[in-house]
Motif scaffolding. Structure first.
Motif, PDB file in Angstrom:
ATOM      1  N   SER A  27       0.825  -1.104  -0.061  1.00  0.00           N
ATOM      2  CA  SER A  27       0.020   0.108   0.144  1.00  0.00           C
ATOM      3  C   SER A  27       0.911   1.120   0.135  1.00  0.00           C
ATOM      4  CB  SER A  27      -0.795   0.299   1.367  1.00  0.00           C
ATOM      5  OG  SER A  27      -1.672  -1.241   1.033  1.00  0.00           O
ATOM      6  N   SER A  72       0.973   9.116  -5.898  1.00  0.00           N
ATOM      7  CA  SER A  72       0.913  10.691  -5.556  1.00  0.00           C
ATOM      8  C   SER A  72       1.940  11.456  -6.340  1.00  0.00           C
ATOM      9  CB  SER A  72       1.631  10.565  -4.207  1.00  0.00           C
ATOM     10  OG  SER A  72       2.967  10.362  -3.826  1.00  0.00           O
ATOM     11  N   THR A 107       0.929   4.019  -2.849  1.00  0.00           N
ATOM     12  CA  THR A 107       0.679   5.400  -2.769  1.00  0.00           C
ATOM     13  C   THR A 107       1.599   6.233  -3.165  1.00  0.00           C
ATOM     14  OG1 THR A 107      -0.775   4.730  -0.837  1.00  0.00           O
ATOM     15  CG2 THR A 107      -0.049   6.905  -0.852  1.00  0.00           C
ATOM     16  N   SER A 108       3.039   5.999  -2.930  1.00  0.00           N
ATOM     17  CA  SER A 108       3.961   6.952  -3.022  1.00  0.00           C
ATOM     18  C   SER A 108       4.228   7.094  -4.790  1.00  0.00           C
ATOM     19  CB  SER A 108       5.388   6.044  -2.878  1.00  0.00           C
ATOM     20  OG  SER A 108       6.610   6.793  -3.169  1.00  0.00           O
TER      21      SER A 108
END
Length: 229
Positions: free
Chosen positions: A100, A108, A104-105
């Motif tokens: 996760s 983004s 997410t990194s």
């Protein structure tokens, strides 16, 4: 050329002294912003500027430190080994958390690149920002990123995570040591792990694991994501 510029281990000595000064300031004042690495960067830049020493001279005499980066990262496996039973017991949850974090990194960075209309080279340089420098440099070079930019982003990400990590946990009410360690290791790599080790043995072990697993997953994910922009 001055004596300082001719000194064979000038960069090494400056770097070590600057870091020790940073450690002393952090212990003395206790301010989160006084991260030893951040303080040492500022001190080294100031020293080189005052004495007119160019970066090439400094880097050539400090390169020995770079050789210690990989073995230092490998040594982070020691606290993980001590918490091996904990890893086996919560393997699925730990793996899900790290996946996760990596997703997410990457997401983004993709979103930010679209919003700010970043070019492909900058986008590729930012993708490995949350993994350790030893891995991130290789990935950046492979996918056409600017290695120097990648290194700066990795260091900045680690320092930022180290500084705000504890505050974020307090604000969000995160108390579980495993969650703290996984968050710091996945988002802020080795510098975040330094903070995790300060928080506790379990935090340090989980953060150490996150560095390795997040690095492997990022090696797989970046080549797939880099073609999106």
């Amino acid at each position: 050329m001055t004596f300082l510029q001719q000194s064979l281990y000038l960069g090494f000595v400056i770097s070590i002294l600057a870091y020790l000064c940073g450690v002393w300031l952090k212990k003395k004042l206790g301010w989160a912003i006084l991260n030893p690495l951040l303080v040492s960067v500022v001190l080294v830049i100031g020293f080189l500027t005052v004495f007119g020493i160019d970066y090439k001279t400094y880097n050539s005499s400090a390169s020995v430190i770079s050789y210690l980066l990989t073995p230092a990262t490998v040594c982070l496996a020691i606290p993980l080994y001590k918490q091996l039973e904990l890893l086996k017991k919560h393997f699925a949850a730990i793996l899900t958390a790290i996946i996760s974090g990596v997703f997410t990194s990457a997401a983004s960075i993709f979103a930010m690149s679209l919003v700010f209309r970043l070019d492909h080279g900058t986008y590729a340089s930012l993708l490995p920002k949350s993994i350790t420098t030893a891995i991130g440099m290789g990935i950046s070079e492979e996918v056409g990123g600017m290695v120097t930019v990648t290194v700066v982003c990795i260091i900045a990400t680690g320092i930022f995570g180290n500084i705000i990590g504890e505050t974020v946990f307090r604000i969000l009410g995160i108390q579980d040591p495993m969650a703290k360690g996984l968050a710091l290791g996945t988002s802020a790599h080795a510098i975040g792990t330094a903070k995790a080790l300060e928080l506790g043995e379990v935090e340090g072990a989980m953060s150490s694991l996150s560095i390795a697993v997040a690095g492997i997953l990022t090696v797989i994910a970046v080549p797939l994501a880099v073609g999106l922009i």
